[in-house]
Motif scaffolding. Structure first.
Motif: not given
Length: 442
Positions: A164-166, A315-319, A324-335, A393-396
């Motif tokens: 999730i970035a710009v 996205y640089p959320f702070s100063n 300001n690391k890279l936002e990295f998330n799971p998105d969708a799963s199936l059931a 490894g600059l992700t969170y």
């Protein structure tokens, strides 16, 4: 979108992406270190479906409806006895509709879910098929399955994850002599220069609540935990021992939202997700905060912009640049619905999605990373800009900070819009949010 899984999932996906990035920074379609023999073909992972059957598939990826349709078409060609009735639903309406259908006995055979509270709710109600130990589940890393488990078992199958970035327009930045911003103030300064040049700084499609909620649900926990060092804030909110008024990040995020609103396109709250992707694709907007989902549409609408005209930065959320690391998330799963009368066919559908072919189809058509072992990581040229963050490894995952089950973000999203139009002050909406939590979560 919503809170989905722990940071352990992100670590696995980072390893996946790294394994497929060449030294020149271009993504390739090479396999991950996992042995390909572990990735069982879809055709042998479940029993053969002998008689024609139709299964329903409801999903919240309505932003990529065409891409999902192509994946389903590929499945149907391999499984001529199974027809999939696809039901795309906007994310804002998805869970309300899903719960309504389930409560009324309107069976949906396969549906998307986020790990966490919604999976727990449907599991406790007895509506989710246990997928633990199914052959096709071996096509995923054990750490991913563990992170998405509910009460020690797997009721959902991971599908994809995304940064999730710009996105930014390289020509606009180059023409104005702008550097890629590494702090929040630098991003706002760049946006103001873009506005002074007569162009739109930010493409905002906040008519769809999820687009604003997606940003708020990342900016607030990031500033709360990483800037204000209140790692236990959301746990305390859950217990009733902390308030949003106690958290300086609450005001910070509202101020950020107002600045973005002031620097956005006209009628931000009247433009939906598709409209904002159209706007950015025309090449007249400086920046757009989003996951990788718009890439397929951008490629279709403006191939040259897609190939060489856009970049992608965290996205640089702070100063504090170090935060300001890279936002990295799971998105969708199936059931799979445990009440389904077509369970065999439904499991066959999941088996295809869990195969390398299914994973590759997801990457190709949705422009998102797949959790399937050995799946392609060749998403788009712009995503290569993020390679240094993966390399180091600059992700969170900001969603792992949200330990509360309280849906504060839906209320926060509504209240923040009042500030945009001067119908309430930041102090007032923070008080309203605390009052709402106290009233609804005793």
């Amino acid at each position: 979108m919503k809170k989905m899984a722990s940071a352990g999932v992100s670590a696995t996906m980072v390893a996946l992406l790294l394994s497929a990035c060449g030294s020149d920074g271009t993504a390739t379609s090479t396999a991950t270190p996992a042995a390909s023999s572990e990735n069982k073909p879809a055709a042998t992972a479940t029993a053969k479906v002998e008689k024609p059957v139709t299964i329903s598939f409801m999903h919240f990826k309505s932003d990529v409806t065409d891409g999902v349709a192509k994946i389903v078409e590929q499945f149907e060609k391999q499984n001529p006895n199974i027809k999939v009735e696809v039901q795309p639903v906007k994310y804002d309406d998805y869970y309300t509709l899903l719960k309504t259908k389930i409560a009324s006995g309107d069976i949906v055979d396969v549906f998307t879910l986020n790990a966490g509270s919604n999976t727990k709710l449907l599991h406790d109600g007895g509506y989710l098929e246990d997928l633990t130990g199914k052959d096709f589940m071996s096509n995923f890393d054990p750490s991913i399955l563990k992170a998405q488990a509910t009460d020690g078992k797997n009721y959902i199958m991971p599908v994809n994850a995304t940064p999730i970035a710009v996105f930014y327009n390289k020509k606009i930045f180059s023409d104005l002599g702008l550097q890629v911003p590494r702090t929040y103030d630098a991003m706002i300064a760049a946006a103001k220069k873009i506005k002074e040049a007569g162009k739109t700084p930010f493409a905002l499609g906040w008519k769809d609540n999820w687009t604003l909620a997606m940003w708020l649900s990342r900016d607030l926990p990031s500033n709360t935990v990483l800037v204000e060092k209140q790692a236990d804030f959301f746990t305390k909110v859950e217990k009733g021992t902390a308030k949003f008024a106690d958290n300086p990040a609450s005001k910070t995020v509202i101020a950020h939202a107002q600045e973005l609103f002031d620097l956005g396109n006209k009628d931000q709250l009247g433009v939906d997700y598709n409209g904002v992707v159209d706007l950015f694709s025309k090449g007249d907007v400086g920046m757009m905060y989003m996951g990788t989902w718009p890439l397929a549409d951008i490629q279709k609408k403006n191939p040259e912009l897609y190939k060489t005209g856009i970049g992608y930065f965290p996205y640089p959320f702070s100063n504090d640049e170090s935060l300001n690391k890279l936002e990295f998330n799971p998105d969708a799963s199936l059931a799979v619905n445990s009440k389904s009368a077509n369970k065999e066919a439904a499991l066959k559908f999941l088996s295809f999605m869990a195969s390398k072919e299914g994973g590759d189809a997801w990457v190709k058509n949705i422009n998102s990373l797949s959790f399937v072992k050995g799946a392609s990581t060749d998403i788009a040229p712009a995503v290569n800009d993020l390679k240094p963050y993966f390399d180091k490894g600059l992700t969170y995952d900001s969603q792992s900070f949200i330990t509360s089950t309280i849906d504060w973000n839906s209320q926060f999203t509504q209240y923040v819009q009042k500030v945009f139009f001067k119908k309430a002050t930041p102090e007032q909406i923070i008080k309203d949010l605390d009052d709402w939590v106290a009233k609804n979560h005793k």
